[in-house]
Design a protein around this motif. Structure first.
Motif, mmCIF file in Angstrom:
data_model
loop_
_atom_site.group_PDB
_atom_site.id
_atom_site.type_symbol
_atom_site.label_atom_id
_atom_site.label_comp_id
_atom_site.label_asym_id
_atom_site.label_seq_id
_atom_site.Cartn_x
_atom_site.Cartn_y
_atom_site.Cartn_z
ATOM 1 N N TRP A 46 6.976 -3.745 -10.721
ATOM 2 C CA TRP A 46 5.807 -4.190 -9.968
ATOM 3 C C TRP A 46 4.591 -4.230 -10.887
ATOM 4 N N VAL A 47 3.676 -5.127 -10.581
ATOM 5 C CA VAL A 47 2.386 -5.183 -11.255
ATOM 6 C C VAL A 47 1.316 -5.442 -10.207
ATOM 7 N N THR A 48 0.057 -5.233 -10.593
ATOM 8 C CA THR A 48 -1.054 -5.538 -9.700
ATOM 9 C C THR A 48 -2.015 -6.508 -10.364
ATOM 10 N N TYR A 49 -2.742 -7.222 -9.540
ATOM 11 C CA TYR A 49 -3.851 -8.064 -10.003
ATOM 12 C C TYR A 49 -4.924 -8.009 -8.934
ATOM 13 N N LYS A 50 -6.073 -7.416 -9.265
ATOM 14 C CA LYS A 50 -7.144 -7.169 -8.298
ATOM 15 C C LYS A 50 -6.566 -6.405 -7.098
ATOM 16 N N HIS A 51 -6.604 -6.975 -5.881
ATOM 17 C CA HIS A 51 -6.053 -6.283 -4.713
ATOM 18 C C HIS A 51 -4.562 -6.568 -4.507
ATOM 19 N N GLY A 52 -3.972 -7.419 -5.295
ATOM 20 C CA GLY A 52 -2.598 -7.825 -5.057
ATOM 21 C C GLY A 52 -1.579 -6.907 -5.699
ATOM 22 N N VAL A 53 -0.459 -6.709 -5.021
ATOM 23 C CA VAL A 53 0.704 -6.002 -5.566
ATOM 24 C C VAL A 53 1.869 -6.984 -5.577
ATOM 25 N N TYR A 54 2.586 -7.051 -6.717
ATOM 26 C CA TYR A 54 3.599 -8.083 -6.903
ATOM 27 C C TYR A 54 4.887 -7.455 -7.449
ATOM 28 N N ASP A 55 5.994 -7.840 -6.868
ATOM 29 C CA ASP A 55 7.306 -7.439 -7.376
ATOM 30 C C ASP A 55 7.854 -8.609 -8.192
ATOM 31 N N ILE A 56 7.776 -8.481 -9.524
ATOM 32 C CA ILE A 56 8.177 -9.591 -10.398
ATOM 33 C C ILE A 56 9.489 -9.284 -11.117
ATOM 34 N N THR A 57 10.290 -8.398 -10.534
ATOM 35 C CA THR A 57 11.553 -7.998 -11.163
ATOM 36 C C THR A 57 12.411 -9.204 -11.523
ATOM 37 N N LYS A 58 12.542 -10.139 -10.596
ATOM 38 C CA LYS A 58 13.403 -11.301 -10.828
ATOM 39 C C LYS A 58 12.812 -12.269 -11.851
ATOM 40 N N PHE A 59 11.503 -12.148 -12.090
ATOM 41 C CA PHE A 59 10.843 -13.062 -13.026
ATOM 42 C C PHE A 59 10.954 -12.590 -14.477
ATOM 43 N N LEU A 60 11.255 -11.324 -14.676
ATOM 44 C CA LEU A 60 11.243 -10.761 -16.039
ATOM 45 C C LEU A 60 12.067 -11.561 -17.050
ATOM 46 N N PRO A 61 13.326 -11.948 -16.725
ATOM 47 C CA PRO A 61 14.123 -12.639 -17.759
ATOM 48 C C PRO A 61 13.540 -13.973 -18.197
ATOM 49 N N SER A 62 12.749 -14.607 -17.335
ATOM 50 C CA SER A 62 12.224 -15.931 -17.682
ATOM 51 C C SER A 62 10.750 -15.910 -18.042
ATOM 52 N N HIS A 63 10.167 -14.703 -18.219
ATOM 53 C CA HIS A 63 8.750 -14.625 -18.585
ATOM 54 C C HIS A 63 8.529 -15.261 -19.954
ATOM 55 N N PRO A 64 7.655 -16.271 -20.054
ATOM 56 C CA PRO A 64 7.464 -16.979 -21.330
ATOM 57 C C PRO A 64 6.974 -16.085 -22.454
ATOM 58 N N GLU A 97 1.397 -15.494 -6.865
ATOM 59 C CA GLU A 97 1.338 -15.205 -5.425
ATOM 60 C C GLU A 97 2.692 -15.363 -4.735
ATOM 61 N N THR A 98 3.619 -16.077 -5.348
ATOM 62 C CA THR A 98 4.952 -16.182 -4.737
ATOM 63 C C THR A 98 5.704 -14.860 -4.809
ATOM 64 N N PHE A 99 5.242 -13.927 -5.661
ATOM 65 C CA PHE A 99 5.882 -12.620 -5.794
ATOM 66 C C PHE A 99 5.112 -11.524 -5.047
ATOM 67 N N ARG A 100 4.133 -11.907 -4.260
ATOM 68 C CA ARG A 100 3.257 -10.953 -3.577
ATOM 69 C C ARG A 100 4.036 -10.144 -2.534
ATOM 70 N N ILE A 101 3.868 -8.808 -2.579
ATOM 71 C CA ILE A 101 4.518 -7.949 -1.587
ATOM 72 C C ILE A 101 3.517 -7.087 -0.832
ATOM 73 N N GLY A 102 2.272 -6.993 -1.308
ATOM 74 C CA GLY A 102 1.337 -6.132 -0.616
ATOM 75 C C GLY A 102 -0.041 -6.116 -1.236
ATOM 76 N N ASN A 103 -0.854 -5.166 -0.762
ATOM 77 C CA ASN A 103 -2.219 -4.983 -1.243
ATOM 78 C C ASN A 103 -2.354 -3.626 -1.921
ATOM 79 N N LEU A 104 -3.218 -3.548 -2.916
ATOM 80 C CA LEU A 104 -3.544 -2.283 -3.550
ATOM 81 C C LEU A 104 -4.708 -1.655 -2.790
ATOM 82 N N HIS A 105 -4.605 -0.368 -2.511
ATOM 83 C CA HIS A 105 -5.631 0.345 -1.755
ATOM 84 C C HIS A 105 -6.991 0.187 -2.428
ATOM 85 N N ASP A 106 -8.031 0.035 -1.608
ATOM 86 C CA ASP A 106 -9.382 -0.163 -2.143
ATOM 87 C C ASP A 106 -9.769 0.895 -3.162
ATOM 88 N N ASP A 107 -9.398 2.148 -2.913
ATOM 89 C CA ASP A 107 -9.793 3.235 -3.805
ATOM 90 C C ASP A 107 -9.115 3.160 -5.171
#
Length: 494
Positions: A46-64, A97-107
């Motif tokens: 998983w990674v985050t970007y601003k408030h987004g939480v993303y599960d990019i496990t399936k994307f790892l093998p094809s990451h440029p 955003e196609t890998f979005r699974i949730g939000n990161l807590h404001d804090d």
């Protein structure tokens, strides 16, 4: 309001939020940072970007970017994207955003502002054609490519991977290291020390391996990389000392080059603190006619910050990435550079390989450049004056590996007939050591009543290599070495 309208509004709002990468998504769960941090393995990434939480496990093998992404496991990708600014595009945000699974807590949302990172970037000429600002990548405008054989320093194309480091010539050191049998010996050279070696000058063009990528993207399909047109190539007169002389002085054996490499390391660093690095075969640096330069001057002036001040390598005939800027270390080694930029980039693949099937370890590194050419005037879509029944077409041609451009052919009728262009500027280097570009011109006949023209151009070098007609046959996942015929269409002004 009926339920159908409520649902429509809700979907519309969520879709709008999707367009803002990292924005809050009220339809998704919220995670704390400690939960996200647990997902940092290939099995759950998983990674985050601003408030987004993303599960990019399936994307790892094809990451440029290869394994670089692993540094962001369970963390925010934003500090990395601040350095690799080419990620900040609409296409990448939509993919994320196609890998979005949730939000990161404001804090737990951290301000990863990149202003300080880029605060000391050098001033740039407003005439450059900017492709990305962070990192800064910009082309020489075509009309300025043909206006000067040696491109003025301020108009020389700029290719950066990270922020430009601030270095002082008076205190800068170059470390030369020789690895042999598990041992390493090193010597440091100041710029004054380097000045004691024989001084040399070299007229050489540098070209990004991705030059003309935008044409390849348009004709075939998008490839990963900066969307260069034809302006990621420029010529200059470089001054400094030959690397060969320095390596021989340090005791490197000219007869012991098999399987060995020269690793160049710059002072620019990525988001993980790793220095930019790449390498070339040792034989390329130690050959009797080798012209790899440790350069301190460009067109008679000290190197500008964007071009490596105070010291850079110039590896003529090779992709510009091998000409490492802000050079701080040179290592003779039995291994190639271990860096991401050498191991996971600038390698040759056939047109059917995709990111999922790409074998970077088995693909050969690109150490030379193919023959290419481009029309700089008239530009695509412009109006060109007709004088005496002819239109003047001008451009550049270049080939790597020391090959000389021996012919430039221009066709005004889709390849049915070809006209020989005349060289207007070319360096007089000896065979096999022709590293500069050639500027050319051709007067093309105009038919009575003709109001538009499409011109094709191709070049042939001293190895009798000629450009291919189409990009479809040479497309590759990185969009490099794009040297198909250059084609422009323009209006005729009688």
């Amino acid at each position: 309001m009926d339920s159908k309208k409520v649902n429509t509004v809700k979907v519309h709002k969520i879709e709008n939020l999707k367009l803002e990468a990292g924005g809050m998504r009220p339809d998704l769960p919220t995670f704390r940072a400690d939960e996200v941090s647990k997902h940092d393995t290939n099995g759950s990434f998983w990674v985050t970007y601003k408030h987004g939480v993303y599960d990019i496990t399936k994307f790892l093998p094809s990451h440029p970017g290869g394994e670089q992404i692993l540094n962001a496991g369970g963390l925010s990708v934003e500090p990395f994207w601040n350095v690799y600014g080419n990620h900040k595009t609409e296409e990448v945000f939509e993919l994320l955003e196609t890998f979005r699974i949730g939000n990161l807590h404001d804090d737990d949302v951290v301000d990863h502002s990149d202003e300080e990172l880029w605060a000391k970037e050098p001033a740039r000429d407003a005439r450059l054609l900017v492709r990305t600002r962070r990192p800064f990548n910009a082309e020489t405008p075509p009309q300025h490519q043909i206006a000067h054989f040696d491109t003025p320093n301020e108009l020389f194309f700029v290719r950066q991977h990270m922020p430009v480091p601030e270095l002082e010539a008076s205190s800068h050191k170059l470390r030369i290291s020789i690895e042999q049998g598990g041992r390493s010996t090193s010597r440091d050279f100041s710029l004054e020390d380097l000045d004691k070696f024989p001084q040399s000058q070299l007229s050489a063009a540098l070209m990004c391996a991705g030059n003309r990528r935008s044409e390849m993207n348009k004709e075939v399909k998008p490839a990963k990389g900066v969307g260069w047109s034809g302006g990621a190539v420029s010529n200059a007169l470089w001054s400094g000392v030959y690397l060969r002389d320095v390596l021989l002085h340090c005791g490197v054996d000219v007869d012991d080059v098999e399987g060995k490499h020269v690793i160049f390391q710059g002072s620019d660093v990525d988001a993980t603190g790793a220095n930019f690095s790449t390498s070339i075969p040792l034989a390329q640096a130690l050959a009797a006619d080798a012209r790899v330069l440790l350069a301190t001057r460009m067109n008679g002036r000290a190197l500008p910050p964007d071009h490596g001040r105070p010291l850079r390598a110039v590896v003529p005939g090779a992709p510009a990435v091998r000409s490492v800027k802000w050079l701080e270390a040179v290592t003779v080694s039995e291994r190639e550079s271990p860096s991401h930029w050498h191991q996971k980039d600038y390698r040759s693949f056939n047109a059917s390989v995709d990111w999922a099937s790409a074998d970077f370890a088995g693909a050969p590194p690109v150490y030379g450049m193919p023959v290419t050419s481009a029309v700089c005037e008239p530009q695509n879509g412009a109006r060109a004056p007709v004088r005496g029944g002819r239109v003047l077409v001008r451009g550049y041609a270049y080939s790597g590996g020391g090959a000389k451009v021996v012919r430039v052919d221009v066709s005004p009728d889709g390849g049915r007939t070809w006209l020989a262009a005349r060289p207007t500027h070319a360096a007089g280097d000896s065979p096999g050591r022709h590293y500069a570009w050639t500027l050319w011109a051709c007067e093309v006949p105009v038919q009575p009543g003709q109001d538009e023209m499409e011109v094709w151009v191709k070049a042939t070098d001293s190895n009798m290599n000629t450009q291919p007609e189409r990009f479809a046959h040479i497309w590759n996942i990185r969009g490099i070495l794009g040297n198909a015929y250059h084609k422009v269409t323009f209006k005729l002004q009688h």
